[in-house]
Design a protein around this motif. Structure first.
Motif, mmCIF file in Angstrom:
data_model
loop_
_atom_site.group_PDB
_atom_site.id
_atom_site.type_symbol
_atom_site.label_atom_id
_atom_site.label_comp_id
_atom_site.label_asym_id
_atom_site.label_seq_id
_atom_site.Cartn_x
_atom_site.Cartn_y
_atom_site.Cartn_z
ATOM 1 N N LYS A 1 -2.601 -11.519 6.592
ATOM 2 C CA LYS A 1 -1.705 -10.415 6.910
ATOM 3 C C LYS A 1 -2.327 -9.098 6.486
ATOM 4 C CE LYS A 1 2.305 -11.371 5.459
ATOM 5 N NZ LYS A 1 3.540 -11.513 4.648
ATOM 6 N N ILE A 2 -2.306 -8.097 7.348
ATOM 7 C CA ILE A 2 -2.786 -6.758 7.026
ATOM 8 C C ILE A 2 -1.581 -5.842 6.957
ATOM 9 C CG2 ILE A 2 -4.257 -4.843 7.745
ATOM 10 C CD1 ILE A 2 -6.015 -6.898 9.177
ATOM 11 N N ILE A 3 -1.405 -5.213 5.808
ATOM 12 C CA ILE A 3 -0.232 -4.363 5.556
ATOM 13 C C ILE A 3 -0.647 -2.901 5.613
ATOM 14 C CG2 ILE A 3 1.569 -3.781 3.900
ATOM 15 C CD1 ILE A 3 1.793 -6.577 5.132
ATOM 16 N N PHE A 4 0.126 -2.090 6.323
ATOM 17 C CA PHE A 4 -0.161 -0.668 6.494
ATOM 18 C C PHE A 4 0.757 0.193 5.632
ATOM 19 C CE2 PHE A 4 -3.136 -0.248 10.053
ATOM 20 C CZ PHE A 4 -3.188 -1.559 10.488
ATOM 21 N N GLY A 5 0.227 1.331 5.220
ATOM 22 C CA GLY A 5 1.042 2.342 4.577
ATOM 23 C C GLY A 5 1.860 3.095 5.607
ATOM 24 N N LYS A 6 2.691 4.026 5.133
ATOM 25 C CA LYS A 6 3.583 4.744 6.037
ATOM 26 C C LYS A 6 2.894 5.891 6.761
ATOM 27 C CE LYS A 6 5.501 7.714 2.400
ATOM 28 N NZ LYS A 6 4.732 8.906 2.782
ATOM 29 N N GLY A 7 1.679 6.205 6.342
ATOM 30 C CA GLY A 7 0.903 7.228 7.039
ATOM 31 C C GLY A 7 0.951 8.589 6.376
ATOM 32 N N THR A 8 -0.115 9.341 6.574
ATOM 33 C CA THR A 8 -0.218 10.732 6.107
ATOM 34 C C THR A 8 -0.666 11.583 7.281
ATOM 35 O OG1 THR A 8 -0.805 10.081 3.851
ATOM 36 C CG2 THR A 8 -1.381 12.328 4.548
ATOM 37 N N ARG A 9 0.124 12.643 7.555
ATOM 38 C CA ARG A 9 -0.249 13.542 8.642
ATOM 39 C C ARG A 9 -1.191 14.605 8.091
ATOM 40 N NH1 ARG A 9 1.144 13.766 13.571
ATOM 41 N NH2 ARG A 9 2.890 12.340 13.296
ATOM 42 N N LEU A 10 -2.358 14.686 8.686
ATOM 43 C CA LEU A 10 -3.375 15.650 8.262
ATOM 44 C C LEU A 10 -3.394 16.811 9.239
ATOM 45 C CD1 LEU A 10 -5.806 16.325 6.414
ATOM 46 C CD2 LEU A 10 -7.232 14.986 7.992
ATOM 47 N N HIS A 11 -3.195 18.020 8.696
ATOM 48 C CA HIS A 11 -3.283 19.240 9.498
ATOM 49 C C HIS A 11 -4.496 20.041 9.042
ATOM 50 C CE1 HIS A 11 0.432 19.203 11.809
ATOM 51 N NE2 HIS A 11 1.074 18.774 10.746
ATOM 52 N N ILE A 12 -5.415 20.288 9.951
ATOM 53 C CA ILE A 12 -6.564 21.133 9.639
ATOM 54 C C ILE A 12 -6.306 22.498 10.273
ATOM 55 C CG2 ILE A 12 -9.053 21.391 9.735
ATOM 56 C CD1 ILE A 12 -7.995 18.929 8.155
ATOM 57 N N LEU A 13 -6.274 23.503 9.441
ATOM 58 C CA LEU A 13 -5.907 24.844 9.878
ATOM 59 C C LEU A 13 -7.159 25.647 10.237
ATOM 60 C CD1 LEU A 13 -3.411 25.359 6.917
ATOM 61 C CD2 LEU A 13 -2.899 24.564 9.237
ATOM 62 N N PRO A 14 -7.151 26.260 11.431
ATOM 63 C CA PRO A 14 -8.354 27.000 11.871
ATOM 64 C C PRO A 14 -8.598 28.231 11.000
ATOM 65 C CG PRO A 14 -6.731 26.830 13.649
ATOM 66 C CD PRO A 14 -6.098 26.230 12.426
ATOM 67 N N VAL B 1 0.849 -1.183 0.000
ATOM 68 C CA VAL B 1 0.000 0.000 0.000
ATOM 69 C C VAL B 1 0.885 1.233 0.000
ATOM 70 C CG1 VAL B 1 -0.231 -0.087 2.510
ATOM 71 C CG2 VAL B 1 -1.916 1.146 1.179
ATOM 72 N N ALA B 2 0.481 2.260 -0.750
ATOM 73 C CA ALA B 2 1.261 3.480 -0.851
ATOM 74 C C ALA B 2 0.403 4.680 -0.475
ATOM 75 C CB ALA B 2 1.791 3.654 -2.275
ATOM 76 N N GLN B 3 0.956 5.536 0.353
ATOM 77 C CA GLN B 3 0.339 6.813 0.678
ATOM 78 C C GLN B 3 1.325 7.874 0.190
ATOM 79 O OE1 GLN B 3 -0.974 5.149 4.930
ATOM 80 N NE2 GLN B 3 -1.791 7.202 4.538
ATOM 81 N N PRO B 4 1.037 8.500 -0.943
ATOM 82 C CA PRO B 4 2.036 9.347 -1.597
ATOM 83 C C PRO B 4 2.321 10.660 -0.895
ATOM 84 C CG PRO B 4 -0.057 9.427 -2.755
ATOM 85 C CD PRO B 4 -0.196 8.375 -1.712
ATOM 86 N N GLU B 5 1.463 11.067 0.002
ATOM 87 C CA GLU B 5 1.638 12.359 0.694
ATOM 88 C C GLU B 5 2.049 12.137 2.145
ATOM 89 O OE1 GLU B 5 -2.193 14.434 -1.500
ATOM 90 O OE2 GLU B 5 -2.401 12.790 -0.062
ATOM 91 N N ASP B 6 3.166 12.759 2.535
ATOM 92 C CA ASP B 6 3.551 12.687 3.945
ATOM 93 C C ASP B 6 2.636 13.551 4.800
ATOM 94 O OD1 ASP B 6 7.122 12.597 3.231
ATOM 95 O OD2 ASP B 6 5.665 10.978 3.443
ATOM 96 N N GLN B 7 2.204 14.686 4.230
ATOM 97 C CA GLN B 7 1.400 15.638 4.987
ATOM 98 C C GLN B 7 0.384 16.292 4.061
ATOM 99 O OE1 GLN B 7 3.403 18.002 8.012
ATOM 100 N NE2 GLN B 7 2.352 19.835 7.296
ATOM 101 N N VAL B 8 -0.799 16.534 4.595
ATOM 102 C CA VAL B 8 -1.843 17.242 3.877
ATOM 103 C C VAL B 8 -2.351 18.360 4.783
ATOM 104 C CG1 VAL B 8 -4.188 17.074 2.960
ATOM 105 C CG2 VAL B 8 -2.546 15.245 2.497
ATOM 106 N N ASN B 9 -2.413 19.568 4.239
ATOM 107 C CA ASN B 9 -2.931 20.714 4.986
ATOM 108 C C ASN B 9 -4.244 21.174 4.354
ATOM 109 O OD1 ASN B 9 -0.602 20.848 6.651
ATOM 110 N ND2 ASN B 9 0.469 21.992 5.070
ATOM 111 N N VAL B 10 -5.251 21.354 5.195
ATOM 112 C CA VAL B 10 -6.572 21.757 4.711
ATOM 113 C C VAL B 10 -7.135 22.798 5.678
ATOM 114 C CG1 VAL B 10 -8.922 20.972 4.218
ATOM 115 C CG2 VAL B 10 -6.970 19.483 3.687
ATOM 116 N N ALA B 11 -7.795 23.800 5.138
ATOM 117 C CA ALA B 11 -8.451 24.794 5.983
ATOM 118 C C ALA B 11 -9.740 24.203 6.558
ATOM 119 C CB ALA B 11 -8.750 26.055 5.192
ATOM 120 N N GLU B 12 -10.021 24.564 7.794
ATOM 121 C CA GLU B 12 -11.247 24.087 8.444
ATOM 122 C C GLU B 12 -12.467 24.449 7.595
ATOM 123 O OE1 GLU B 12 -12.052 25.858 12.261
ATOM 124 O OE2 GLU B 12 -13.138 24.066 12.951
ATOM 125 N N GLY B 13 -13.361 23.486 7.444
ATOM 126 C CA GLY B 13 -14.570 23.710 6.663
ATOM 127 C C GLY B 13 -14.444 23.291 5.208
#
Lengths: 114, 113
Positions: free
Chosen positions: B100-113, B4-16
């Motif tokens: 076996k359940i295989i995990f991706g490396k994860g994506t950090r989600l930041h929601i900006l106020p 499994v691949a998660q191509p984004e290390d981090q995603v930033n999104v504005a609240e709403g």
């Protein structure tokens, strides 16, 4: 208990020391998984039990790693002659069915090898 | 072997605003697909799963994910992000013939106020 319990929460070991990490799954859960999570990485599969049977141990990184679940409930992950590269968070997860459609994770044991 | 691949290390999104966290997978057989969330100092929690049936699955906290077989993707979505959605998100896959359940490396989600 209400959830998956892992102990100890933190473990510091000197290189070459043996360690044992314990997992208490949710009562009655058939399946039990061990994962290794390095800092900034996703959980890496180590091994899987269904009841007392270890059905998959393909993820164990070396023969220094050994896991058991003798009575089909509590499981122990043992690491012999620890190395610095063994430093990680070790996660345990359990599932109520053999189809493993939903895993319940413990908080993990953070192992630091000095 | 499955992966499994998660191509984004981090995603930033504005609240709403709507959010999407991407995931692609590779399995030999039919996939079982999952999303898990990890809040600071807490264990991983199940969000949702796709086993079979409707390609759009709904899960906890208003999240949903769409299974796309042709693109081998299982992106996580939410129509309106909350600051409390900020966390680490993991996609996971299992081949239906394997345990076996295989995990991706994860994506950090930041929601900006």
């Amino acid at each position: 208990g209400a959830g998956v319990s892992q102990s100890p929460r933190y473990k510091v070991a000197k290189r070459g020391q043996d360690v044992a990490l314990r997992c208490d799954p949710i009562s009655g859960h058939v399946s039990l998984f061990w994962y290794q999570q390095a800092l900034g990485q996703g959980p890496e599969f180590l091994t899987y039990f269904q009841n007392e049977a270890q059905l998959d141990k393909s993820g164990l990184p070396s023969d220094r790693f050994f896991a058991e679940r003798p009575e089909g409930s509590v499981s122990t992950l043992k690491i012999q002659r620890t190395q610095q590269e063994d430093s990680a968070v070790y996660l345990c997860a359990s599932s109520s069915t053999g189809t493993n459609e939903k895993l319940f994770f413990g908080s993990g044991t953070q192992l630091s090898v000095l | 072997a499955q992966s499994v691949a998660q191509p984004e290390d981090q995603v930033n999104v504005a609240e709403g605003n709507p959010l999407t966290v991407k995931c692609t997978y590779s399995v030999s057989g039919n996939p079982y697909l999952f999303w898990y969330v990890q809040y600071p100092n807490r264990g991983l929690q199940f969000l949702l799963k796709y086993i079979t049936g409707d390609n759009l699955v709904k899960g906890s906290y208003g999240f949903e994910a769409e299974f796309n077989k042709s693109q081998t993707s299982f992106h996580l979505k939410k129509p309106s992000a909350l600051v409390s959605d900020s966390a680490l998100y993991f996609c996971a896959v299992r081949d239906h013939r394997d345990d076996k359940i295989i995990f991706g490396k994860g994506t950090r989600l930041h929601i900006l106020p």
